[in-house]
Motif scaffolding. Structure first.
Motif, PDB file in Angstrom:
ATOM      1  N   GLY A  48     -10.329  -0.546  -4.929  1.00 56.27           N
ATOM      2  CA  GLY A  48      -9.270   0.452  -4.751  1.00 56.27           C
ATOM      3  C   GLY A  48      -7.962  -0.062  -5.315  1.00 56.27           C
ATOM      4  N   PRO A  92      -1.634   1.193  -3.446  1.00 58.36           N
ATOM      5  CA  PRO A  92      -0.660   0.181  -3.021  1.00 58.36           C
ATOM      6  C   PRO A  92      -1.321  -0.999  -2.303  1.00 58.36           C
ATOM      7  CG  PRO A  92       0.123   2.362  -2.438  1.00 58.36           C
ATOM      8  CD  PRO A  92      -1.249   2.552  -3.002  1.00 58.36           C
ATOM      9  N   ALA A  93      -2.308  -0.726  -1.440  1.00 57.64           N
ATOM     10  CA  ALA A  93      -2.937  -1.819  -0.692  1.00 57.64           C
ATOM     11  C   ALA A  93      -3.733  -2.716  -1.639  1.00 57.64           C
ATOM     12  CB  ALA A  93      -3.846  -1.258   0.401  1.00 57.64           C
ATOM     13  N   GLU A 140     -11.080   0.064  -9.646  1.00 57.18           N
ATOM     14  CA  GLU A 140     -10.459   1.354  -9.343  1.00 57.18           C
ATOM     15  C   GLU A 140     -11.257   2.451 -10.036  1.00 57.18           C
ATOM     16  OE1 GLU A 140      -8.032   2.916  -7.511  1.00 57.18           O
ATOM     17  OE2 GLU A 140      -8.777   4.668  -8.593  1.00 57.18           O
ATOM     18  N   GLN A 141     -11.560   3.517  -9.294  1.00 63.27           N
ATOM     19  CA  GLN A 141     -12.396   4.565  -9.885  1.00 63.27           C
ATOM     20  C   GLN A 141     -11.600   5.550 -10.726  1.00 63.27           C
ATOM     21  OE1 GLN A 141     -14.325   6.746  -6.762  1.00 63.27           O
ATOM     22  NE2 GLN A 141     -12.427   7.620  -5.983  1.00 63.27           N
ATOM     23  N   GLY A 168      -3.140   4.723  -7.130  1.00 66.28           N
ATOM     24  CA  GLY A 168      -3.734   5.415  -5.990  1.00 66.28           C
ATOM     25  C   GLY A 168      -3.041   6.714  -5.636  1.00 66.28           C
ATOM     26  N   THR A 169      -3.217   7.122  -4.396  1.00 63.86           N
ATOM     27  CA  THR A 169      -2.622   8.360  -3.900  1.00 63.86           C
ATOM     28  C   THR A 169      -1.116   8.319  -4.081  1.00 63.86           C
ATOM     29  OG1 THR A 169      -4.335   8.466  -2.218  1.00 63.86           O
ATOM     30  CG2 THR A 169      -2.390   9.817  -1.848  1.00 63.86           C
ATOM     31  N   CYS A 172       2.759  10.571  -2.665  1.00 65.35           N
ATOM     32  CA  CYS A 172       4.207  10.385  -2.449  1.00 65.35           C
ATOM     33  C   CYS A 172       5.033  10.666  -3.684  1.00 65.35           C
ATOM     34  CB  CYS A 172       4.543   8.966  -2.034  1.00 65.35           C
ATOM     35  SG  CYS A 172       3.243   7.996  -1.376  1.00 65.35           S
ATOM     36  N   ARG A 214     -17.519   2.345  -6.644  1.00 69.32           N
ATOM     37  CA  ARG A 214     -18.227   1.171  -6.193  1.00 69.32           C
ATOM     38  C   ARG A 214     -18.964   1.436  -4.899  1.00 69.32           C
ATOM     39  NH1 ARG A 214     -18.519  -2.567  -6.294  1.00 69.32           N
ATOM     40  NH2 ARG A 214     -17.998  -4.607  -5.988  1.00 69.32           N
ATOM     41  N   CYS A 248      -9.785   1.460  -0.288  1.00 65.80           N
ATOM     42  CA  CYS A 248     -10.135   2.693  -1.006  1.00 65.80           C
ATOM     43  C   CYS A 248      -9.394   3.927  -0.501  1.00 65.80           C
ATOM     44  CB  CYS A 248     -11.646   2.922  -0.937  1.00 65.80           C
ATOM     45  SG  CYS A 248     -12.557   1.651  -1.838  1.00 65.80           S
ATOM     46  N   GLY A 280      -4.793  -0.877   4.171  1.00 67.48           N
ATOM     47  CA  GLY A 280      -4.243   0.416   3.762  1.00 67.48           C
ATOM     48  C   GLY A 280      -4.834   1.578   4.541  1.00 67.48           C
ATOM     49  N   ASP A 281      -4.749   2.768   3.953  1.00 64.41           N
ATOM     50  CA  ASP A 281      -5.145   3.997   4.652  1.00 64.41           C
ATOM     51  C   ASP A 281      -6.574   3.962   5.175  1.00 64.41           C
ATOM     52  OD1 ASP A 281      -2.674   4.984   4.103  1.00 64.41           O
ATOM     53  OD2 ASP A 281      -3.348   6.705   2.915  1.00 64.41           O
ATOM     54  N   MET A 307      -0.982   4.817   7.431  1.00 60.94           N
ATOM     55  CA  MET A 307      -0.869   5.908   6.450  1.00 60.94           C
ATOM     56  C   MET A 307       0.501   5.946   5.774  1.00 60.94           C
ATOM     57  SD  MET A 307      -3.768   6.638   7.077  1.00 60.94           S
ATOM     58  CE  MET A 307      -5.086   7.404   7.907  1.00 60.94           C
ATOM     59  N   LEU A 308       1.009   4.773   5.434  1.00 56.72           N
ATOM     60  CA  LEU A 308       2.285   4.691   4.724  1.00 56.72           C
ATOM     61  C   LEU A 308       2.170   3.629   3.641  1.00 56.72           C
ATOM     62  CD1 LEU A 308       4.705   4.640   7.785  1.00 56.72           C
ATOM     63  CD2 LEU A 308       4.544   6.482   6.092  1.00 56.72           C
ATOM     64  N   VAL A 309       2.911   3.836   2.558  1.00 60.10           N
ATOM     65  CA  VAL A 309       2.838   2.898   1.434  1.00 60.10           C
ATOM     66  C   VAL A 309       3.319   1.508   1.850  1.00 60.10           C
ATOM     67  CG1 VAL A 309       3.813   2.396  -0.832  1.00 60.10           C
ATOM     68  CG2 VAL A 309       3.032   4.698  -0.287  1.00 60.10           C
ATOM     69  N   GLN A 310       4.445   1.470   2.555  1.00 60.13           N
ATOM     70  CA  GLN A 310       5.005   0.169   2.929  1.00 60.13           C
ATOM     71  C   GLN A 310       4.036  -0.600   3.829  1.00 60.13           C
ATOM     72  OE1 GLN A 310       6.071   3.161   3.532  1.00 60.13           O
ATOM     73  NE2 GLN A 310       7.429   3.369   5.277  1.00 60.13           N
TER      74      GLN A 310
END
Ligand SMILES: Cc1cc2nc3c(=O)[nH]c(=O)nc-3n(C[C@H](O)[C@H](O)[C@H](O)COP(=O)(O)OP(=O)(O)OC[C@H]3O[C@@H](n4cnc5c(N)ncnc54)[C@H](O)[C@@H]3O)c2cc1C
Lengths: 415, 77
Positions: free
Chosen positions: A15, A18-19, A38-39, A44-45, A51, A113, A146, A311-312, A318-321
């Motif tokens: 994935g 960000p994570a 990464e697919q 990512g999102t 965002c 993957r 992911c 990550g998510d 559920m936040l980028v930071q």
């Protein structure tokens, strides 16, 4: 050319959001050999779908709003018009992960993957439009990052509803839109559509919008939204169905005293964000899941001893930071065995709605519930000269501290 | 918080929490004028007013509407 190629790495990260990107970069910083898989596109999102594009739309909404203020500053100009096909498109291409990929600067294998048991990872994939080939990556440690996807609800004709990812395909602003779910994403989309001229109805199951925020924040936002012509309906009993009407859609939702119908051009679901578990054969890798997410302990280790998650997909923040923080901690714990805790202590967050809202730490209710005596200060924006100068006097700042002055009642002195 | 640039302004509060800065110290910071961020300093000063009151009185204030501070008010010694 199609023969499997064996590559061995210290760390394989799944994935490239960000994570994952952070985990891979931290792994490389620590001197490890790292493969990042990464697919779709790096970023990512956050960069490609969530965002950043939403923020671009929020910026467009802000321009439209600010334009209404121009006469107050002695500027006359024709009212602006919006071409929905223009903003949001590739606006995120300037952000680092996408840029690196465009420059060919980021090492990484692409492909979907599916983890296998033991230490082997077998990736079917497509590389730059050429023949499909499989590439086998081996590693001692893995980080799964992911992310997640928009949840769809189970009701008749739910497929007629959009999720946030379909918004980017819109060529015209819908005249009317019902948004189901008024947490961060739903509130943001509702605010944007209203600024673009749609008639927006926000439907929320919780008794108030932005239910995770301080009650005063929810109330102020509900008031501001209503002022912008948004219809806010909280405390609904769920969606019964969507039907195709002669013009547009008919949405039926439940209230305590019966059902209501809404005739709208579009329905957007913003009702949660489960982890991207399906394409990963996690049970085969010994990775346990819980309520739609990968289960991790405080050090982000999964139930498989050589696999961490960040990550998510962990369902924690559920936040980028927070995703980048978890990516860093997961890589460190995987490679150095530090066993660092990934407890989220101080997480500033907010939404780019009109009005904007933001918070960090406990709400007033949560602070009071700690049992620690608290003191609260509330300052209206109208008391702030800058807000008056800018013609933006709506809103307030609420500061909640322990009565010994400590900024975090959870960690106040003497506890 | 709610209002213009709230998502930027909140970072000050986050930094203050990370540094465990007590409200009294935050209230003494000379934030640039005129800025949105300065509202955090104003809120800290208001909290300090409340903290200097006995708890019962602060509760009564809370019921009456909280004490007001202003950007132009003279600082207390
Ligand atoms: C509309 C919207 C607005 C948002 N706004 C904000 C905001 O303002 N601020 C904020 O902090 N957060 C925001 N978020 C949340 C934020 O986008 C996520 O918290 C963040 O992107 C999580 O990062 P991640 O790396 O865990 O996952 P993601 O960013 O989702 O990245 C996961 C990556 O893994 C890839 N992947 C998935 N499955 C596989 C597989 N089997 N093999 C290989 N690769 C795979 C995906 O293609 C993706 O690139 C928003 C989200 C949405 C939807």
């Amino acid at each position: 050319m199609n023969a499997p190629r064996n590559d061995r790495f210290d760390l394989v990260v799944l994935g490239g959001g960000p994570a994952g990107v952070t985990a891979a970069l931290r792994g490389a910083e620590l001197g490890a050999t790292v493969a990042l898989v990464e697919q779709h596109r790096l970023g990512g999102t956050c960069t490609n779908d969530g965002c950043a594009p939403t923020r671009v739309l929020a910026r467009a909404a802000r321009f439209l709003r600010d334009a209404t203020q121009l006469p107050a500053y002695g500027i006359s100009a024709p009212p602006p018009t919006l071409d929905l096909r223009a903003p949001g498109g590739d606006a995120a291409d300037g952000l680092p992960p996408a840029r690196e990929e465009a420059d060919g600067g980021t090492p990484g294998a692409r492909g979907r993957r599916r983890p296998r048991p033991r230490r082997h990872r077998d990736i079917p994939g497509r590389e730059r439009g050429r023949a499909r080939r499989r590439r086998l990556l081996e590693a001692d440690r893995f980080v799964i990052a992911c992310g997640g996807h928009a949840r769809r609800l189970d009701f008749p004709r739910q497929e007629l509803a959009m999720t946030y990812s379909d918004i980017w395909q819109l060529e015209r602003t819908p005249r009317s839109v019902a948004i189901v779910g008024a947490a961060a994403t739903g509130a943001q989309l509702g605010s944007i559509f209203a600024a673009f001229g749609s008639h927006v109805t926000l439907l929320e199951v919780a008794p108030r919008i932005l239910a995770g925020e301080d009650a005063d924040v929810s109330a102020a936002l509900a008031g501001a939204f209503t002022g912008h012509g948004i219809e806010v309906v909280a405390g609904i009993g769920g969606i019964r169905a969507i039907e195709q009407a002669r013009r547009g859609l008919r949405l039926t939702y439940r209230l305590a005293d019966g059902e209501r119908e809404l005739a709208v051009d579009a329905v957007v679901l913003a009702v949660g964000w489960p982890g991207n578990l399906e394409p990963l054969d996690l049970p085969a890798a010994g990775v346990a899941t819980e309520r739609g997410y990968v289960r991790v302990d405080e050090t982000l280790r999964t139930s498989a001893p050589n696999i961490w998650a960040a990550g998510d997909i962990t369902g924690r923040m559920m936040l980028v930071q927070s995703a980048t923080f978890e990516g860093r901690v997961a890589a460190e714990n995987a490679l150095r065995g530090d066993g660092h805790s990934a407890r989220h202590a101080i997480v500033a967050h907010g939404g780019f709605t009109d009005l904007e809202y933001a918070s960090v730490g406990l709400t007033e209710t949560q602070a009071a519930a700690t049992g620690e005596p608290i003191a609260v200060g509330v300052v209206p924006y109208a008391d702030l000269d800058r807000a008056v100068i800018d013609g933006r006097t709506e809103g307030f700042c609420k500061l909640v501290v322990a009565r010994d002055g400590h900024p975090d009642p959870r960690r106040a002195r003497g506890r | 918080m709610v209002g213009e640039q709230a998502v930027e302004v909140i970072q000050i509060a986050a930094a203050a929490m990370a540094g465990e800065v007590p409200a009294e110290r935050l209230a003494e910071v000379e934030f640039a004028y005129p800025t949105f961020t300065a509202i955090v300093g104003l809120a800290a000063r208001q909290v300090v007013h409340a903290l200097r009151m006995p708890l019962d009185e602060a509760r009564a204030w809370g019921a009456l509407g909280r004490p007001r501070v202003a950007e132009w008010e003279r600082r207390e010694a």
